[in-house]
Every structure is written in C-alpha cells, then in structure tokens.
Design a protein around this motif. Sequence first.
Motif, short mmCIF file in Angstrom:
data_model
loop_
_atom_site.label_atom_id
_atom_site.label_comp_id
_atom_site.label_asym_id
_atom_site.label_seq_id
_atom_site.Cartn_x
_atom_site.Cartn_y
_atom_site.Cartn_z
N LEU A 104 -6.14 0.27 9.30
CA LEU A 104 -4.70 0.11 9.31
C LEU A 104 -4.04 0.46 10.64
O LEU A 104 -2.83 0.71 10.69
CB LEU A 104 -4.10 0.88 8.15
N LEU A 105 -4.82 0.41 11.70
CA LEU A 105 -4.26 0.44 13.04
C LEU A 105 -3.30 -0.75 13.13
O LEU A 105 -3.63 -1.85 12.70
CB LEU A 105 -5.39 0.29 14.07
N HIS A 106 -2.10 -0.53 13.66
CA HIS A 106 -1.11 -1.61 13.71
C HIS A 106 -0.16 -1.40 14.88
O HIS A 106 -0.07 -0.30 15.43
CB HIS A 106 -0.32 -1.68 12.40
N GLY A 107 0.50 -2.47 15.27
CA GLY A 107 1.46 -2.38 16.36
C GLY A 107 2.49 -3.48 16.24
O GLY A 107 2.29 -4.48 15.54
N GLY A 108 3.59 -3.29 16.93
CA GLY A 108 4.66 -4.28 16.98
C GLY A 108 4.50 -5.13 18.23
O GLY A 108 4.53 -4.61 19.34
N MET A 109 4.33 -6.42 18.04
CA MET A 109 4.16 -7.34 19.16
C MET A 109 5.50 -7.53 19.88
O MET A 109 6.56 -7.37 19.28
CB MET A 109 3.62 -8.68 18.66
N PRO A 110 5.44 -7.90 21.17
CA PRO A 110 6.69 -8.06 21.94
C PRO A 110 7.59 -9.16 21.37
O PRO A 110 7.10 -10.21 20.94
CB PRO A 110 6.22 -8.47 23.34
N ALA A 111 8.87 -8.89 21.39
CA ALA A 111 9.84 -9.92 21.03
C ALA A 111 9.94 -10.90 22.19
O ALA A 111 9.86 -10.51 23.35
CB ALA A 111 11.20 -9.28 20.75
N ALA A 112 10.08 -12.17 21.88
CA ALA A 112 10.13 -13.21 22.91
C ALA A 112 11.53 -13.33 23.51
O ALA A 112 12.50 -12.76 23.00
CB ALA A 112 9.69 -14.55 22.31
N GLU A 113 11.60 -14.09 24.58
CA GLU A 113 12.87 -14.36 25.28
C GLU A 113 13.94 -14.80 24.28
O GLU A 113 13.71 -15.67 23.45
CB GLU A 113 12.64 -15.48 26.31
N GLY A 114 15.09 -14.13 24.35
CA GLY A 114 16.21 -14.51 23.49
C GLY A 114 16.11 -14.00 22.06
O GLY A 114 16.90 -14.39 21.21
N HIS A 115 15.15 -13.15 21.78
CA HIS A 115 14.96 -12.63 20.42
C HIS A 115 14.92 -11.11 20.44
O HIS A 115 14.56 -10.50 21.44
CB HIS A 115 13.67 -13.17 19.80
N GLU A 116 15.27 -10.52 19.32
CA GLU A 116 15.15 -9.08 19.15
C GLU A 116 14.70 -8.80 17.74
O GLU A 116 14.76 -9.67 16.88
CB GLU A 116 16.47 -8.37 19.46
N LYS A 117 14.21 -7.59 17.50
CA LYS A 117 13.67 -7.23 16.19
C LYS A 117 14.26 -5.89 15.78
O LYS A 117 14.32 -4.96 16.58
CB LYS A 117 12.14 -7.12 16.31
N TRP A 118 14.69 -5.82 14.53
CA TRP A 118 15.20 -4.58 13.93
C TRP A 118 14.40 -4.31 12.66
O TRP A 118 14.17 -5.22 11.86
CB TRP A 118 16.67 -4.74 13.55
N LEU A 119 14.01 -3.06 12.46
CA LEU A 119 13.39 -2.69 11.20
C LEU A 119 13.67 -1.24 10.87
O LEU A 119 13.95 -0.43 11.76
CB LEU A 119 11.88 -2.96 11.21
N ALA A 120 13.62 -0.93 9.59
CA ALA A 120 13.77 0.44 9.10
C ALA A 120 12.43 0.86 8.54
O ALA A 120 11.75 0.07 7.87
CB ALA A 120 14.84 0.49 8.01
N VAL A 121 12.02 2.10 8.82
CA VAL A 121 10.72 2.57 8.36
C VAL A 121 10.83 3.99 7.81
O VAL A 121 11.63 4.79 8.28
CB VAL A 121 9.67 2.49 9.51
N THR A 122 10.03 4.26 6.79
CA THR A 122 9.89 5.61 6.26
C THR A 122 8.44 5.79 5.85
O THR A 122 7.68 4.83 5.72
CB THR A 122 10.84 5.89 5.07
N TRP A 123 8.06 7.04 5.67
CA TRP A 123 6.68 7.36 5.29
C TRP A 123 6.70 8.33 4.12
O TRP A 123 7.49 9.26 4.08
CB TRP A 123 5.95 8.03 6.46
N MET A 124 5.81 8.12 3.15
CA MET A 124 5.63 9.07 2.07
C MET A 124 4.56 10.06 2.53
O MET A 124 3.48 9.66 2.97
CB MET A 124 5.18 8.39 0.79
#
Length: 139
Positions: A104-124
Amino acid sequence: PAKALYRRASLLLGADVRRFESLTVLHYEKGEEYHPHHDTVSANLPRSPADTIRKATLFVYLNDVKCGGETRFPNLDNFTVRPQQGMAVLFFPADLNLRQDARLLHGGMPAAEGHEKWLAVTWMVHGWRPARGFRREKD
C-alpha cells in the motif's frame, strides 16, 4: 462537511469517531506531487508509539482532475485512481497484526498544466480514544 465525513467513516468502519485523526485538506497545483509513502505510523498523536498505528486511510476527492493528479499504488501493479469529485478511497495500511502492508505504498502524481487537485484525508488509528479530561502525556 467534516462532521458528515467522520460520521460516515465511523459507520463504514464500525469505529468510534474519536479513533480518527483530524481531517487534513491537501491541495496540489501544477507540477506538485506527494512522493510515494506509507501511512502506517502517525507522529501527530500524543500517545505511545503502539497507539499511533494507522489502521485505515480514507480520502475524498474534492474536485475532478481531468489530467494528472492520480493517486498511484506502485506496489499494486501501478494501480491508479483518477480524482473525481465526491469519490472516496479507503485502504488499510496495516494488517490485523498492525504490521505495515508494503503493497500500500502510494503517492499523489503531479497535476498537469492548468489543473489542480483537492482532497480531504483522515486516518483511523489503533488505540486512539481520548477520554473526557484528556491531558497530553509529558515527553
């Protein structure tokens, strides 16, 4: 919205809402990324190390990303999730014996030109249940 997310996560996982870390909102602009990592251990909790094992990761995409910004799991044959507003991703970074699951190694890939990414995260978190009158333990 945060209370609703905690309530749904609590129902989904059958866990008290006090077992969840504070909600974190992440924002990626063009070219920004989150390098591959594991979510198993939290350094953000004022408890003993055994109580800081993250048993579940839950994030919710807050916008659509048409190009880039995927979440990638390199140890799962590069499985990727394209962000879609309102979609949730749930996974378990530790096994039942509280050992890190390397898959479960994971990562967020780069957002491309003209794009952005928003996310909400929590952990139990395993063992995290502050009681009334909770006081931070001294280091």
